[in-house]
Scaffold this active site. Structure first.
Site, PDB file in Angstrom:
ATOM      1  N   HIS A 113      17.025   5.012 -34.746  1.00 34.99           N
ATOM      2  CA  HIS A 113      16.407   6.184 -34.081  1.00 34.99           C
ATOM      3  C   HIS A 113      15.748   7.311 -34.282  1.00 34.99           C
ATOM      4  CE1 HIS A 113      17.053   8.149 -30.050  1.00 34.99           C
ATOM      5  NE2 HIS A 113      16.563   9.154 -30.946  1.00 34.99           N
TER       6      HIS A 113
ATOM      7  N   ASN B  21      10.582  11.953 -29.981  1.00 33.69           N
ATOM      8  CA  ASN B  21      10.928  10.539 -30.767  1.00 33.69           C
ATOM      9  C   ASN B  21       9.963  10.245 -31.072  1.00 33.69           C
ATOM     10  OD1 ASN B  21      13.900   9.971 -29.834  1.00 33.69           O
ATOM     11  ND2 ASN B  21      12.533  10.941 -28.047  1.00 33.69           N
TER      12      ASN B  21
ATOM     13  N   HIS C 197      12.795  10.249 -34.832  1.00 33.41           N
ATOM     14  CA  HIS C 197      11.373  11.714 -34.451  1.00 33.41           C
ATOM     15  C   HIS C 197      10.452  11.848 -35.310  1.00 33.41           C
ATOM     16  CE1 HIS C 197      14.413  13.112 -30.939  1.00 33.41           C
ATOM     17  NE2 HIS C 197      15.333  12.159 -31.245  1.00 33.41           N
TER      18      HIS C 197
ATOM     19  N   ARG D 194      15.423   8.690 -20.158  1.00 36.61           N
ATOM     20  CA  ARG D 194      16.754   9.590 -20.715  1.00 36.61           C
ATOM     21  C   ARG D 194      16.259  11.161 -21.409  1.00 36.61           C
ATOM     22  NH1 ARG D 194      19.757  11.856 -24.142  1.00 36.61           N
ATOM     23  NH2 ARG D 194      19.336  10.189 -25.234  1.00 36.61           N
ATOM     24  N   ASP D 195      15.910  10.715 -22.790  1.00 39.37           N
ATOM     25  CA  ASP D 195      16.064  11.181 -24.341  1.00 39.37           C
ATOM     26  C   ASP D 195      14.616  12.176 -23.931  1.00 39.37           C
ATOM     27  OD1 ASP D 195      16.426  12.371 -26.095  1.00 39.37           O
ATOM     28  OD2 ASP D 195      16.136  10.819 -27.525  1.00 39.37           O
TER      29      ASP D 195
ATOM     30  N   CYS E 140      15.206  17.520 -28.948  1.00 34.26           N
ATOM     31  CA  CYS E 140      16.754  17.680 -28.987  1.00 34.26           C
ATOM     32  C   CYS E 140      16.978  19.470 -28.782  1.00 34.26           C
ATOM     33  CB  CYS E 140      17.694  17.191 -30.220  1.00 34.26           C
ATOM     34  SG  CYS E 140      19.571  17.705 -29.633  1.00 34.26           S
TER      35      CYS E 140
END
Length: 299
Positions: free
Chosen positions: A206, A248, A208, A16-17, A239
């Site tokens: 989470h 990530n 990055h 997804r991300d 993003c």
């Protein structure tokens, strides 16, 4: 020596991300092959897709098909930015949903064209209904440390937003260093406070890897008692609303760190790299993570 968790759960966010910002259109069958290879590696929790407008995120236009066809194994999360997304996700058969909001008003407006307060007001009935219907709800907190538009975010501001979500009844808080500006000291302090204030809520970090501090921040968070981390196989991601933010932190690199610390995950690092192989030919940029490159040299 700090006391570190004996076991850690990695929540894989690559499908997804990781893929949502990919320029190349990736076939649905290939996405499913990626997801199933990740499952085969031992991943038990994963963000598999997002129910967003195909106009804005065309890569996620096949969300319903992904949910219908994916092998049901472990907790499979789908991102739902609004009521329509949540309704579509649940109609497709999703059992666990993720909602998201930025601590920063400016970031939130760039992302979903609403202030943080407006977003929270709209999310309340979505979360309430989902919980009443027995669904798992994850809250993703963006710009928890720093905003690309507003700069430094006071920890109290992040804590207050997390408190709102806890009152709404979410099961999990995924707290994100969206633009990769966090440092180990800030990570330790914030996650220690979160663990102390919300002992009955799943707390997930989470990070990055924009400034190559992702693993350092994870180690600091481990010291604070965090035992759940979002990671992305191949370091995929970024993003579109955080200028300069890169992918990530890579699942395979995090696994190397955890393996070296003798922390159990139940995940096979070689198989994670093999999963990356299933999607790498379809990407617009090469995979350059340390452990994946080592894997390729040995295979």
């Amino acid at each position: 020596m700090f006391s570190l968790p004996k076991n850690v759960t990695l929540i894989e966010v690559g499908p997804r991300d990781g893929l949502q910002n990919e320029n190349n259109s990736i076939p649905t069958d290939q996405k499913l092959a990626f997801i199933h290879a990740l499952q085969n590696a031992g991943i038990k929790e994963m963000e598999i897709t997002s129910f967003v407008s195909p106009k804005w995120v065309p890569q996620m236009a096949d969300a319903s098909e992904i949910v219908h066809r994916v092998k049901k194994l472990g907790r499979q999360l789908v991102l739902t930015p609004n009521a329509r997304g949540a309704e579509n996700a649940l109609e497709a058969g999703a059992e666990s949903i993720a909602v998201f909001v930025g601590v920063s008003d400016t970031f939130n407006r760039h992302n979903i064209n609403r202030s943080t307060a407006e977003s929270m007001e709209l999310l309340q009935p979505i979360i309430t209904q989902a919980k009443e219907d027995g669904h798992f709800v994850r809250a993703c907190i963006s710009t928890a440390f720093h905003c690309p538009y507003e700069g430094f975010i006071p920890p109290a501001q992040t804590m207050a937003l997390c408190q709102q979500f806890v009152r709404m009844g979410v099961d999990e808080l995924s707290v994100a260093d969206t633009d990769g500006m966090a440092n180990p000291s800030a990570s330790y302090s914030l996650f220690l406070a979160l663990k102390e204030q919300f002992p009955d809520i799943l707390i997930t970090a989470h990070f990055h890897d924009t400034r190559k501090l992702g693993l350092a921040n994870i180690y600091a968070s481990l010291q604070a008692g965090v035992d759940r981390f979002d990671t992305s196989a191949g370091g995929l991601g970024g993003c579109p609303f955080a200028p300069g933010a890169t992918g990530n932190v890579a699942t395979e690199d995090v696994l190397y760190l955890l393996d070296s610390l003798e922390i159990e995950t139940g995940i096979d690092r070689e198989k994670i790299c093999a999963a990356v192989d299933t999607v790498a030919p379809y990407l617009s940029r090469p995979i350059e993570t340390a452990m994946y490159n080592l894997y390729k040299r040995n295979h």
